[in-house]
Design an enzyme around this catalytic site. Structure first.
Site, short mmCIF file in Angstrom:
data_model
loop_
_atom_site.label_atom_id
_atom_site.label_comp_id
_atom_site.label_asym_id
_atom_site.label_seq_id
_atom_site.Cartn_x
_atom_site.Cartn_y
_atom_site.Cartn_z
NE ARG A 36 -4.41 -1.61 1.69
CZ ARG A 36 -5.29 -2.16 2.48
NH1 ARG A 36 -4.94 -2.25 3.81
NH2 ARG A 36 -6.33 -2.71 2.01
CE LYS A 207 -20.30 -16.13 6.42
NZ LYS A 207 -20.06 -15.16 7.60
N GLY A 357 -10.30 -7.23 -2.04
CA GLY A 357 -10.42 -7.87 -0.97
C GLY A 357 -9.82 -9.44 -1.17
N GLY A 380 -13.96 -3.46 1.16
CA GLY A 380 -15.26 -3.13 1.55
C GLY A 380 -15.78 -2.08 0.53
P1 AMP Z 1 -14.81 -13.57 0.31
O1 AMP Z 1 -14.09 -12.82 1.22
O2 AMP Z 1 -16.44 -13.65 0.63
O3 AMP Z 1 -14.40 -13.23 -0.93
O4 AMP Z 1 -14.39 -15.30 0.59
C1 AMP Z 1 -13.27 -15.62 0.21
C2 AMP Z 1 -12.95 -17.03 1.10
O5 AMP Z 1 -13.85 -17.63 0.71
C3 AMP Z 1 -11.60 -17.44 1.13
O6 AMP Z 1 -10.87 -17.53 2.15
C4 AMP Z 1 -11.98 -18.71 0.58
O7 AMP Z 1 -11.10 -19.83 0.95
C5 AMP Z 1 -13.21 -19.15 0.88
N1 AMP Z 1 -14.05 -20.06 -0.16
C6 AMP Z 1 -13.85 -20.13 -1.31
N2 AMP Z 1 -14.58 -21.27 -2.00
C7 AMP Z 1 -14.90 -21.90 -0.90
C8 AMP Z 1 -15.45 -23.24 -0.68
N3 AMP Z 1 -16.01 -23.97 -1.63
N4 AMP Z 1 -15.74 -23.56 0.57
C9 AMP Z 1 -15.38 -22.92 1.68
N5 AMP Z 1 -14.79 -21.67 1.65
C10 AMP Z 1 -14.56 -21.18 0.41
#
Ligand code: AMP
Length: 400
Positions: A36, A207, A357, A380
């Site tokens: 950064r 999620k 992110g 974010g």
């Molecule tokens: P996000 O911060 O919502 O973009 O989520 C990223 C996280 O989702 C990463 O740490 C990944 O390891 C996790 N992730 C991606 N695919 C899966 C999956 N099939 N099952 C569990 N975690 C996952």
């Protein structure tokens, strides 16, 4: 309308207040990764090369008590900046008062000063007052009084209304975007306001609940929305498919149904998955089509999904990617994310944007970032920008 940028300003002999994003990982005074700081260099160099006096403000971590302050001082950041610029940088260990004002008054054209962590203002005399984080009007006004012009280059906090971005801007005749901010506005802002077509969004990550705003907004704008990562299996559940022990948000299954109804064939889901018996890189794993067998959890998309996604992506003129396709942190489940990243790098006619992110971490870790058009520096902030929200930090930048 276009925003005012640093190159529109006359900087000669001006006291140039700059909100930068120096929120680097730091432990026991040691900086883990200075990306950064490096990313802020072009704007800082431009300012000093044009005869401005660069007065830098940034937050670092979260300050909830006096005890948090020593470990989150900006001093090591100022030292690293001095090394990177190869010139002295004055560090002022306070955020207000005569010591800061005197140091600023002593600056010569082309000098650089870093003041203490803006979030020191969140705790005063042991009390959590959040003057910075709740945008105390007196604080923004005070900081604004220290400079002649204001440049905001901190996209990572643009979704927040803080004294050091919005507060200062609202007390300045003009606020300009720095080069980093300008790029984020051009690419992420441009993707949501005036996208080229075909526009394909790739949304992954853990999620549905985190991404629902983005899915909703981009379904209206994109020609196809590809879903991958852990949130796939909430959609699978909504389709009545088996999901084994995969990640699922039971309370979002109805929402997933609504999204699928609204989206029709715009929504593209994985057709195969890499499944494992445990959330562990060394667990027994295999690739399956469709349903996830009992006793297994899906941790990556499979090769057929990669091929299907590539087929959708190959004619795209604009791609926005947010969220990994699998648990990319574990090598056995990184393939889907890696393959999609590599493929995006081959799309020479398309603008390819990574939306911050974990996706940024993924492309950096997997080494596929250098062939993409833009990798956002915000987490974010990128998410809220992609949701179509007005970011207060950007709204406070003057129009040209
Ligand atoms: P996000 O911060 O919502 O973009 O989520 C990223 C996280 O989702 C990463 O740490 C990944 O390891 C996790 N992730 C991606 N695919 C899966 C999956 N099939 N099952 C569990 N975690 C996952």
């Amino acid at each position: 309308m276009a925003k005012l940028t640093v190159s529109d300003l006359d900087l000669k002999s001006k006291k140039v207040l700059m909100r930068v994003d120096f929120n680097v990982p730091i432990k026991d005074g040691v900086i883990g990764n200075d990306n950064r700081i490096v990313a802020a260099l072009p704007t800082i160099k431009y300012v000093i090369e044009h005869g401005g006096k660069a007065i830098l403000l940034s937050h670092l971590g979260r300050i909830k008590s006096e005890d948090d302050k020593p470990g989150l001082s900006m001093r090591p950041v100022a030292e690293r900046l001095s090394n990177l610029l190869n010139k002295p940088v004055t560090f002022v260990p306070v955020t207000e008062g005569p010591q800061l004002e005197d140091a600023i008054n002593k600056m010569n054209d082309g000098d650089v000063l870093v003041m203490e962590n803006t979030r020191y203002e969140d705790v005063k005399d042991g009390e959590q007052v959040k003057r910075e984080s709740k945008n105390d009007p007196a604080l923004g006004k005070y900081w604004a009084s220290l400079g002649d012009v204001f440049i905001n280059d901190a996209f990572g906090t643009a979704h927040r209304q803080h004294a050091s971005n919005v507060g200062i801007a609202s007390n300045m005749p003009q606020t300009a975007a720095g080069f980093l901010m300008e790029k984020e506005i051009k690419f992420i802002g441009g993707a949501v306001s005036n996208p080229a077509h075909p526009f394909v969004a790739i949304l992954g990550g853990a999620k549905v609940s985190d991404k629902i705003g983005v899915i909703d907004n981009l379904l209206d704008k994109a020609d196809k929305v590809i879903i991958g990562g852990g949130m796939t299996y909430t959609f699978y559940a909504a389709k009545g498919m088996k999901i084994g022990n995969s990640l699922v948000e039971k309370d979002k299954i109805d929402l997933a149904k609504e999204i699928m109804d609204k989206a029709g064939d715009k929504l593209v889901l994985p057709i195969d998955s890499v499944v494992a018996e445990k959330f562990d890189n060394d667990a027994d794993h295999k690739t399956v089509d469709g349903d996830i067998p009992d006793g297994y959890m899906a941790l990556d998309i499979g090769p057929k999904s990669v091929a299907a996604f590539e087929d959708v992506l190959k004619s795209a003129k604009l791609v926005v990617w947010n969220g990994p396709m699998g648990v990319f942190e574990m090598s056995n489940y990184a393939e889907g994310t890696l393959e999609i990243g590599k493929f995006l790098g081959t799309l020479s006619d398309a603008t390819t944007i990574v939306g911050g992110g974990d996706s940024t971490a993924a492309v950096q870790q997997l080494g596929v970032g250098d062939k993409l058009t833009h990798i956002s520096t915000g987490g974010g902030a990128s998410l809220e920008y992609l949701e179509g929200k007005t970011l207060p930090g950007i709204a406070a930048i003057s129009e040209k």
